[in-house]
Write a protein that holds these residues in place. Structure first.
Motif, PDB file in Angstrom:
ATOM      1  N   ASN A  92       0.871  -1.176   0.000  1.00 54.04           N
ATOM      2  CA  ASN A  92       0.000   0.000   0.000  1.00 54.04           C
ATOM      3  C   ASN A  92       0.907   1.225   0.000  1.00 54.04           C
ATOM      4  OD1 ASN A  92      -1.730   2.126   0.512  1.00 54.04           O
ATOM      5  ND2 ASN A  92      -2.875   1.081   2.120  1.00 54.04           N
ATOM      6  N   GLU A  94       0.379   4.252  -0.890  1.00 56.02           N
ATOM      7  CA  GLU A  94      -0.236   5.495  -0.424  1.00 56.02           C
ATOM      8  C   GLU A  94      -0.094   5.662   1.081  1.00 56.02           C
ATOM      9  OE1 GLU A  94      -4.643   7.671  -0.412  1.00 56.02           O
ATOM     10  OE2 GLU A  94      -4.224   5.996  -1.768  1.00 56.02           O
ATOM     11  N   GLU A  95      -0.247   4.563   1.822  1.00 52.14           N
ATOM     12  CA  GLU A  95      -0.136   4.610   3.279  1.00 52.14           C
ATOM     13  C   GLU A  95       1.261   4.245   3.770  1.00 52.14           C
ATOM     14  OE1 GLU A  95      -2.415   5.730   5.303  1.00 52.14           O
ATOM     15  OE2 GLU A  95      -3.877   6.049   3.696  1.00 52.14           O
ATOM     16  N   GLU A  97       2.627   1.145   3.893  1.00 52.36           N
ATOM     17  CA  GLU A  97       2.537  -0.024   4.755  1.00 52.36           C
ATOM     18  C   GLU A  97       1.994  -1.207   3.962  1.00 52.36           C
ATOM     19  OE1 GLU A  97      -0.035   1.655   7.674  1.00 52.36           O
ATOM     20  OE2 GLU A  97      -1.883   1.169   6.594  1.00 52.36           O
ATOM     21  N   THR A 102      -2.816  -2.231   6.923  1.00 52.61           N
ATOM     22  CA  THR A 102      -3.973  -1.389   6.583  1.00 52.61           C
ATOM     23  C   THR A 102      -5.273  -2.048   7.015  1.00 52.61           C
ATOM     24  OG1 THR A 102      -2.765  -0.524   4.655  1.00 52.61           O
ATOM     25  CG2 THR A 102      -5.157  -0.209   4.699  1.00 52.61           C
ATOM     26  N   LYS A 105      -5.716  -2.244  10.895  1.00 49.20           N
ATOM     27  CA  LYS A 105      -6.155  -0.950  11.428  1.00 49.20           C
ATOM     28  C   LYS A 105      -7.651  -0.751  11.215  1.00 49.20           C
ATOM     29  CE  LYS A 105      -1.783   1.581  10.855  1.00 49.20           C
ATOM     30  NZ  LYS A 105      -1.088   2.644  10.073  1.00 49.20           N
TER      31      LYS A 105
END
Length: 358
Positions: A92, A94-95, A97, A102, A105
């Motif tokens: 991911n 964008e994050e 991670e 993701t 969370k």
């Protein structure tokens, strides 16, 4: 008892001397744990993560004098590159991670909301990872500091295995050894046969099948593998996987043979639980089963084993053998039915500790 409960807003006990350290309002903690994830997909984050994971005696129980030189000098000189490339393909970005982080969370956010609605504001919900970050010890420390005098520990593994549930519990208990004031604790048992877990699995299959033009010839339930020796030594994982598949088939109203149980992620020279998923899907294609679906009931969240291994290596094996239609059914992730199942497990195991808010 009054002194322990009746605390003013500044964190002091009512009858404590002025120099007494602040004491947090008492709370009940719910700590969910998943396997873990590297902090990044470059060489050193991958090496740290793989070293911690593959050094766990619950995962690989060879004598250290034999295993560690092989691991540190040979395996970890190459594997971080290949594993890092696999992680990069699903990362991911964008994050910053892994998908497992993701999704975890998102799961915890929904569990917090559900716990607050059911139990009020006296409950704290957090997550940790067995390997990598956030570490179990760091989260336990934070929860105790926040006033958690009781902690329910929930490993996110529906089926019990020594290499998953047990090692997560081991790490939790090790973290408690560093606490001056240990909280009262409970660990949840496996929940592979919980009716709401089976219902959530069945709903995910029904949704996936409803979106297909033609029903697959067979549903393959692919579970993470383990050495066959562990089964012979008393680990119940294999039996619980088989029962999960049977309960799912019965809930769906399907006849025998409609779901095949297989095992993936084979590692090392030993024989592992069979049949191996990557071989079995190829055999299905060669036998004329041109349309299959694959589900992963042992994983609570999509991760490298599902997003890269199943949708990469296993899909390719099926298609290379002549398979025409391969459908992957995502893990339960933060689906509402999954959250409801987890909350039912949590509520059952909090019995006697807390009353549901009316």
């Amino acid at each position: 008892m009054k002194d322990q409960i009746d605390r003013p807003g500044d964190g002091r006990l009512v009858h404590a001397p002025a120099d007494h350290p602040p004491v947090a309002r008492p709370r009940i903690g719910i700590l969910v744990a998943n396997l873990g994830t590297p902090d990044g997909y470059d060489y050193w984050p991958m090496r740290r993560y793989l070293s911690e994971f593959l050094s766990d005696k619950r995962v690989i129980d060879y004598p250290s004098w034999k295993w560690q030189p092989l691991l540190q000098l040979i395996i970890l000189s190459k594997r971080p590159f290949t594993s890092g490339a696999n992680y990069r393909s699903i990362w991911n970005h964008e994050e910053g991670e892994s998908p497992l982080m993701t999704i975890t969370k998102a799961q915890v956010a929904k569990l917090r909301e559900a716990a607050a609605a059911r139990f009020g504001d006296g409950v704290m919900v957090e997550f940790c990872m067995r390997y990598g970050n956030p570490s179990t010890a760091s989260v336990v420390r934070r929860m105790v500091a926040a006033g958690c005098e009781k902690i329910l520990f929930l490993p996110l593994y529906p089926q019990y295995a020594g290499a998953t549930s047990a090692t997560a519990n081991d790490e939790f208990f090790r973290a408690l050894m560093d606490e001056k004031r240990q909280p009262a604790v409970r660990t949840t048992p496996e929940y592979f046969d919980h009716p709401l877990y089976i219902e959530a699995l069945a709903q995910s299959v029904e949704r996936a099948y409803a979106g297909l033009d033609q029903k697959p010839d067979v549903l393959v339930a692919s579970y993470h593998g383990m050495p066959k020796r562990y089964l012979m030594e008393g680990d119940p994982y294999h039996c619980q996987c088989q029962k999960t598949s049977r309960l799912l088939r019965e809930r769906l109203g399907w006849g025998e043979g409609a779901i095949d149980t297989t095992f993936q992620s084979v590692f090392g020279p030993e024989e592992w639980l069979r049949p191996y998923t990557v071989e079995h899907v190829a055999e299905l294609a060669k036998a004329g089963k041109k349309r299959i679906a694959v589900i992963s009931p042992a994983f609570s969240a999509d991760c490298i084993e599902t997003l890269e291994e199943i949708q990469g290596e296993i899909r390719e094996a099926f298609e290379h053998a002549g398979g025409e239609s391969f459908t992957y059914i995502p893990c339960l992730n933060d689906d509402d039915a999954h959250i409801a199942a987890l909350m039912a497990v949590i509520t059952d195991n909090l019995s006697g500790w807390i009353a549901r808010q009316m």
